[in-house]
Design a protein around this motif. Sequence first.
Motif, PDB file in Angstrom:
ATOM      1  N   ALA A   1      -3.801   0.021  -3.440  1.00  0.00           N
ATOM      2  CA  ALA A   1      -4.862   0.325  -2.489  1.00  0.00           C
ATOM      3  C   ALA A   1      -5.943  -0.735  -2.467  1.00  0.00           C
ATOM      4  O   ALA A   1      -7.084  -0.439  -2.242  1.00  0.00           O
ATOM      5  CB  ALA A   1      -5.476   1.686  -2.805  1.00  0.00           C
ATOM      6  N   GLY A   2      -5.619  -1.977  -2.697  1.00  0.00           N
ATOM      7  CA  GLY A   2      -6.690  -2.956  -2.694  1.00  0.00           C
ATOM      8  C   GLY A   2      -6.242  -4.380  -2.699  1.00  0.00           C
ATOM      9  O   GLY A   2      -5.083  -4.682  -2.563  1.00  0.00           O
TER      10      GLY A   2
ATOM     11  N   ASN B   1      -1.021  -1.515 -11.682  1.00  0.00           N
ATOM     12  CA  ASN B   1      -0.071  -1.018 -10.691  1.00  0.00           C
ATOM     13  C   ASN B   1       0.950  -2.061 -10.263  1.00  0.00           C
ATOM     14  O   ASN B   1       1.978  -1.710  -9.705  1.00  0.00           O
ATOM     15  CB  ASN B   1      -0.797  -0.479  -9.458  1.00  0.00           C
ATOM     16  CG  ASN B   1      -1.283   0.938  -9.669  1.00  0.00           C
ATOM     17  OD1 ASN B   1      -0.576   1.754 -10.222  1.00  0.00           O
ATOM     18  ND2 ASN B   1      -2.494   1.208  -9.247  1.00  0.00           N
TER      19      ASN B   1
ATOM     20  N   THR C   1     -11.945  -7.643  -9.878  1.00  0.00           N
ATOM     21  CA  THR C   1     -10.575  -7.591 -10.361  1.00  0.00           C
ATOM     22  C   THR C   1      -9.935  -8.963 -10.515  1.00  0.00           C
ATOM     23  O   THR C   1      -8.818  -9.067 -10.971  1.00  0.00           O
ATOM     24  CB  THR C   1      -9.693  -6.750  -9.420  1.00  0.00           C
ATOM     25  OG1 THR C   1      -9.706  -7.343  -8.131  1.00  0.00           O
ATOM     26  CG2 THR C   1     -10.167  -5.328  -9.347  1.00  0.00           C
TER      27      THR C   1
ATOM     28  N   TYR D   1      -6.758  -1.765  -8.659  1.00  0.00           N
ATOM     29  CA  TYR D   1      -6.845  -2.403  -7.356  1.00  0.00           C
ATOM     30  C   TYR D   1      -7.587  -3.702  -7.450  1.00  0.00           C
ATOM     31  O   TYR D   1      -8.179  -4.021  -8.432  1.00  0.00           O
ATOM     32  CB  TYR D   1      -7.495  -1.518  -6.310  1.00  0.00           C
ATOM     33  CG  TYR D   1      -8.809  -0.899  -6.699  1.00  0.00           C
ATOM     34  CD1 TYR D   1      -8.834   0.404  -7.152  1.00  0.00           C
ATOM     35  CD2 TYR D   1     -10.012  -1.595  -6.647  1.00  0.00           C
ATOM     36  CE1 TYR D   1     -10.033   0.994  -7.527  1.00  0.00           C
ATOM     37  CE2 TYR D   1     -11.194  -1.002  -7.027  1.00  0.00           C
ATOM     38  CZ  TYR D   1     -11.198   0.291  -7.466  1.00  0.00           C
ATOM     39  OH  TYR D   1     -12.360   0.872  -7.825  1.00  0.00           O
TER      40      TYR D   1
ATOM     41  N   ASN E   1      -3.966  -5.949 -13.042  1.00  0.00           N
ATOM     42  CA  ASN E   1      -3.736  -4.770 -12.210  1.00  0.00           C
ATOM     43  C   ASN E   1      -2.537  -4.008 -12.778  1.00  0.00           C
ATOM     44  O   ASN E   1      -1.413  -4.489 -12.709  1.00  0.00           O
ATOM     45  CB  ASN E   1      -3.482  -5.212 -10.770  1.00  0.00           C
ATOM     46  CG  ASN E   1      -3.295  -4.055  -9.843  1.00  0.00           C
ATOM     47  OD1 ASN E   1      -2.666  -3.062 -10.196  1.00  0.00           O
ATOM     48  ND2 ASN E   1      -3.815  -4.182  -8.646  1.00  0.00           N
TER      49      ASN E   1
ATOM     50  N   VAL F   1       0.840  -1.194   0.000  1.00  0.00           N
ATOM     51  CA  VAL F   1       0.000   0.000   0.000  1.00  0.00           C
ATOM     52  C   VAL F   1       0.878   1.249   0.000  1.00  0.00           C
ATOM     53  O   VAL F   1       1.695   1.438   0.891  1.00  0.00           O
ATOM     54  CB  VAL F   1      -0.949   0.017   1.229  1.00  0.00           C
ATOM     55  CG1 VAL F   1      -1.779   1.284   1.247  1.00  0.00           C
ATOM     56  CG2 VAL F   1      -1.846  -1.215   1.217  1.00  0.00           C
TER      57      VAL F   1
ATOM     58  N   VAL G   1     -10.250   1.742  -1.333  1.00  0.00           N
ATOM     59  CA  VAL G   1      -9.066   1.463  -0.522  1.00  0.00           C
ATOM     60  C   VAL G   1      -9.431   0.298   0.385  1.00  0.00           C
ATOM     61  O   VAL G   1     -10.326   0.410   1.203  1.00  0.00           O
ATOM     62  CB  VAL G   1      -8.640   2.687   0.326  1.00  0.00           C
ATOM     63  CG1 VAL G   1      -7.442   2.338   1.198  1.00  0.00           C
ATOM     64  CG2 VAL G   1      -8.322   3.863  -0.574  1.00  0.00           C
TER      65      VAL G   1
ATOM     66  N   SER H   1      -3.122  -8.201  -5.368  1.00  0.00           N
ATOM     67  CA  SER H   1      -3.146  -7.045  -4.489  1.00  0.00           C
ATOM     68  C   SER H   1      -2.587  -5.844  -5.235  1.00  0.00           C
ATOM     69  O   SER H   1      -1.904  -5.979  -6.224  1.00  0.00           O
ATOM     70  CB  SER H   1      -2.318  -7.316  -3.236  1.00  0.00           C
ATOM     71  OG  SER H   1      -0.985  -7.570  -3.590  1.00  0.00           O
ATOM     72  N   ALA H   2      -2.916  -4.664  -4.736  1.00  0.00           N
ATOM     73  CA  ALA H   2      -2.463  -3.458  -5.414  1.00  0.00           C
ATOM     74  C   ALA H   2      -2.155  -2.381  -4.407  1.00  0.00           C
ATOM     75  O   ALA H   2      -2.261  -2.590  -3.217  1.00  0.00           O
ATOM     76  CB  ALA H   2      -3.544  -2.975  -6.369  1.00  0.00           C
TER      77      ALA H   2
END
Length: 129
Positions: A61-62, A75, A68, A129, A73, A32, A44, A58-59
């Motif tokens: 903020a998520g 990110n 998803t 996310y 993702n 995060v 978030v 995971s990302a």
Amino acid sequence: YSLPAGARVEDAIKAAGGVSSDADGTFLSKSVNLAQKLSDGMKVYIPNKNDHIAAGDSAVAGAKTDLTATQVNINNASLKELDTLPGVGQVTARSIIDKRPYGSIDDLLLKKAVNRSVYDKIKEMVSVY
């Protein structure tokens, strides 16, 4: 929570009363970005210690959700994962990676990581996310 323009992930966590004692501290510290600016409608989510999060889900903020689970993702996807998207080759995948982090998928256009035609092909296949 409603936060002012320019608010960051850390501000959202504070507005929610902080993280619970059940929060996954390892995820929080490694995945995060507390300094990431929020965008309208951004989710978030800090998983708890018992949530099962697969690598790549995971990302910033998520974490993995039904929405998803089948999306890439942008990110945290690898070059290889991004290369599987239509219209995205090695060069575009590298551009996406180099311009991280993204607060929304629209940032792909704003940061000129992809052109409009590629964006139109992948916008339903990617998440932040």
